[in-house]
Write a protein that holds these residues in place. Structure first.
Motif, short mmCIF file in Angstrom:
data_model
loop_
_atom_site.label_atom_id
_atom_site.label_comp_id
_atom_site.label_asym_id
_atom_site.label_seq_id
_atom_site.Cartn_x
_atom_site.Cartn_y
_atom_site.Cartn_z
N ARG A 93 0.80 79.06 -5.24
CA ARG A 93 -0.41 78.43 -4.71
C ARG A 93 -1.29 77.92 -5.85
N LEU A 108 0.06 74.72 -7.21
CA LEU A 108 -0.20 73.62 -6.28
C LEU A 108 -1.64 73.13 -6.38
N LEU A 109 -2.55 74.09 -6.39
CA LEU A 109 -3.96 73.72 -6.42
C LEU A 109 -4.31 73.06 -7.76
N ALA A 159 -2.27 71.34 -9.58
CA ALA A 159 -1.70 69.99 -9.54
C ALA A 159 -2.61 69.05 -8.75
N ALA A 160 -3.16 69.56 -7.65
CA ALA A 160 -4.06 68.74 -6.83
C ALA A 160 -5.33 68.42 -7.62
N SER A 191 -16.55 68.24 -12.52
CA SER A 191 -16.26 69.66 -12.34
C SER A 191 -15.45 69.85 -11.07
N PRO A 192 -14.51 70.77 -11.07
CA PRO A 192 -13.78 71.02 -9.84
C PRO A 192 -14.68 71.72 -8.83
N PRO A 193 -14.39 71.61 -7.56
CA PRO A 193 -15.19 72.32 -6.56
C PRO A 193 -15.18 73.81 -6.84
N SER A 194 -16.33 74.46 -6.62
CA SER A 194 -16.40 75.90 -6.87
C SER A 194 -15.43 76.65 -5.98
N ALA A 195 -15.20 76.07 -4.77
CA ALA A 195 -14.24 76.73 -3.87
C ALA A 195 -12.85 76.76 -4.51
N ALA A 196 -12.51 75.67 -5.18
CA ALA A 196 -11.19 75.62 -5.82
C ALA A 196 -11.13 76.61 -6.97
N LEU A 251 -10.73 80.00 -5.56
CA LEU A 251 -9.35 80.20 -5.08
C LEU A 251 -8.42 80.50 -6.26
N TYR A 260 -5.99 83.60 -6.84
CA TYR A 260 -4.54 83.44 -7.01
C TYR A 260 -4.06 84.02 -8.34
N ARG A 268 -11.86 74.15 -17.18
CA ARG A 268 -12.67 74.33 -18.40
C ARG A 268 -13.27 75.74 -18.45
N SER A 269 -13.63 76.25 -17.26
CA SER A 269 -14.23 77.59 -17.24
C SER A 269 -13.23 78.65 -17.70
N TYR A 272 4.35 67.99 -8.43
CA TYR A 272 4.98 69.02 -7.62
C TYR A 272 6.48 69.12 -7.92
N LEU A 280 -10.69 73.27 0.66
CA LEU A 280 -11.40 72.23 -0.09
C LEU A 280 -12.23 71.35 0.85
N HIS A 289 -15.33 73.06 1.61
CA HIS A 289 -16.25 72.98 0.47
C HIS A 289 -16.95 71.63 0.42
N ASP A 301 -21.29 73.14 -8.69
CA ASP A 301 -20.07 73.92 -8.85
C ASP A 301 -20.20 75.01 -9.90
N ARG A 302 -20.54 74.61 -11.10
CA ARG A 302 -20.54 75.60 -12.18
C ARG A 302 -21.77 75.39 -13.02
#
Lengths: 394, 158
Positions: free
Chosen positions: A73, A76-77, A79-80, A89-94, A97, A101, A158-159, B40, B143, B146, B157-158
């Motif tokens: 998972r 996959l995330l 890669a997305a 910045s990527p979504p905090s939800a991502a 996750l 993971y 980055r985090s 992928y 997502l 979100h 986000d951060r």
């Protein structure tokens, strides 16, 4: 008579260990081997189980289970997320996750306490344990912490990189492209960043003994689709049938896992495969150009090998291999199959190929050709001080 | 390519840029089709698996497991040879009828068992792919939630 000095102890905390094929595993083993000249090396292997799944006859390995990890998972995330605009910045939800993971390996702390190392190497950005237990950088009694993030062994946020670097006294980089990325994250840490410049062992005499069956095909370009066998492979990529008509007058050798062949416009010959890699070095050494059509790896080992053997490379853009080729001026890079064809034709049909081969060889010999230099660099990075000059006697 | 520089020290980056500029000017010799990079690929590299239930031997088994008709020898015509064959066939079938019935039942059960195993193997084989697609779906839903949250005025986000 003076008492012998105690050998320092270094612990490598990593997922990159065991019998898995992969550039990151090979690089970590190389690092451990170099370090063993100056220190006792213990490996804390992060994995699926606490039971050793790989018997290691050289190093002391402490398997630690990562609980609740979901690498598929996570891949996959990542890669997305890689398709997003680089600077956003990527979504905090991502990010949350990805933290889930990654799992949790709390037993690393107790294992390190038992080892009581003088230096800790965090190999790989995937370190799912409480790094704060290492203490604050610069504080008394804390082991020297060296981070080697392997930025291209996945797609770290980055985090995640910042977390690793913030807990480290020094940062080792695997290829030149990592330097700019780390400096962009935190310019103040630039003095702490050191290139490892892995010493890659190649069969320097490979040119003297050509591979059986190759000679009748004359000059050839070497296309690598999958090597070593079992490593990732692109299902759709350029293949040996496409290239002869593009290159005109030059044959193409293809390495595709356990199937090696050489072909021209009319004939194809299946080549012998040797798992030791001797035949691979022979094949590379006689090639006019090495075309790397594999999924990009985190180290770019074959690019360095090829340059060491005096063969220019054509490698994927935005990869560790590209960073080596650009730093060495020893090859060209491509974004798509059209650029790959263009680059190969330039190297094969113009004097540029010979010039880049020479430049690449000189660079590779200076940076990656001396094992003693590499051992000294590794000791300096991990143990600090004058270890590189005066190795401790056993 | 002749327009590329041949200076003493060559800069690989400038060669790549010159090649790209030639392409941008429409002077490329090849159709420049895009090939997707590995994203992928390493996860679905084994995707070309042929389902076991599509194997030809299994279809042959389906068509030929019932061999009841093969043991009835009708003979050809009414000559003495055909009459003898029919007579012998009746004797043999009469004597072996219990065995043949058992064998017929055994064959039908073997065919069913192989069929069931094939479908079960296919199911197991594709379970990981279904799990992969499920994971993608769940991640995309997360997502999407979100994004909705951000559109509703959620924090940075951060």
């Amino acid at each position: 008579m003076t008492a012998p000095r105690k050998r320092p102890v270094a612990a490598i905390v990593t997922r990159f260990w065991g019998d898995a094929q992969g550039e990151a595993v090979a690089a970590t083993r190389l690092l451990a081997g170099a370090l063993a000249r100056h220190a006792d090396v213990a490996v804390v292997q992060l994995g699926e189980t606490e039971r050793p799944v790989h018997i290691d006859s050289v190093f002391e390995v402490h398997p630690v289970a990562v609980r609740g990890a979901n690498p598929r998972r996570s891949a996959l995330l990542r890669a997305a997320l890689a398709g997003r605009v680089a600077k956003s910045s990527p979504p905090s939800a991502a990010a949350e996750l990805l933290r889930q993971y990654a799992g949790d390996a709390p037993d690393v702390v107790g294992t390190l306490d038992a080892i009581a190392p003088d230096a800790v190497i965090l190999a790989g950005f995937d370190q799912p344990w409480n790094l704060s237990t290492l203490g604050v950088p610069g504080s008394d009694g804390r082991p020297r912490v060296v981070a080697i993030p392997f930025l291209d062994a996945g797609r770290p946020l980055r985090s995640e990189i910042t977390r690793l670097v913030d807990h480290a006294d020094r940062v080792g980089i695997i290829h030149p492209g990592e330097h700019a990325r780390l400096v962009a994250l935190d310019p103040d840490r630039e003095p702490d960043i050191m290139p490892l410049d892995l010493a890659i062992g190649v069969n320097r005499h490979a040119y003297a003994d050509p591979l059986v069956g190759v000679a009748p095909f004359g000059e050839y370009a070497l296309l690598i689709r999958c090597f070593p066998a079992g490593s990732p492979r692109l299902a759709r990529s350029v293949n040996a049938e496409m290239l002869p008509s593009i290159l005109k007058g030059i044959s193409v050798a293809e390495v595709d896992g356990e199937t090696w062949r050489i072909c021209d416009a009319d004939n194809t010959y299946v080549l012998p495969v040797n798992p030791s890699g001797v035949n691979f070095a022979r094949l590379v050494a006689r090639a006019r150009v090495t075309i790397d059509a594999r999924p990009p790896g985190p180290v770019g080992t074959i690019t360095i090998e090829s340059m060491l053997l005096g063969v220019p490379v054509v490698v994927p853009d935005d990869s560790a291999s590209r960073a080596h080729a650009a730093a060495a001026n020893g090859g060209l890079w491509y974004r798509d199959v059209g650029e790959l064809f263009d680059a190969v034709r330039v190297l094969v049909h113009s004097p540029i190929g010979a010039k880049l081969a020479e430049q690449g060889r000189n660079y590779a010999l200076a940076k990656h050709g001396d094992i003693d230099d590499f051992v000294a660099r590794t000791a300096m990075l991990v143990l600090g001080g004058d270890r590189a000059v005066t190795p401790v006697q056993v | 390519m002749d327009e590329l520089s041949h200076d003493d020290a060559l800069d690989a980056g400038s060669i790549v840029e010159q090649l790209r500029s030639l392409v941008a000017e429409g002077r490329s010799e090849y159709p420049r089709t895009w090939m997707p990079r590995a994203t992928y690929e390493d996860l679905v590299v084994d995707d070309g698996r042929k389902p076991i239930h599509l194997i030809e031997s299994l279809h042959y088994l389906h068509r030929h497991w019932d061999m009841a008709n093969s043991r009835i020898c009708k003979g050809i015509g009414w000559g003495p040879k055909a009459l003898v064959q029919r007579f012998l066939s009746r004797i043999v079938n009469g004597a072996m009828s219990h065995y043949y019935a058992e064998e017929q039942a055994f064959r039908s059960n073997v065919a069913r068992a192989i069929d069931a195993i094939a479908y079960r193997v296919d199911n197991i084989n594709y379970a990981d792919q279904r799990a992969l697609l499920g994971a993608v779906r769940e991640d995309l839903i997360d997502l999407a939630r979100h994004v909705e949250h951000r559109l509703d005025g959620g924090g940075a986000d951060r």
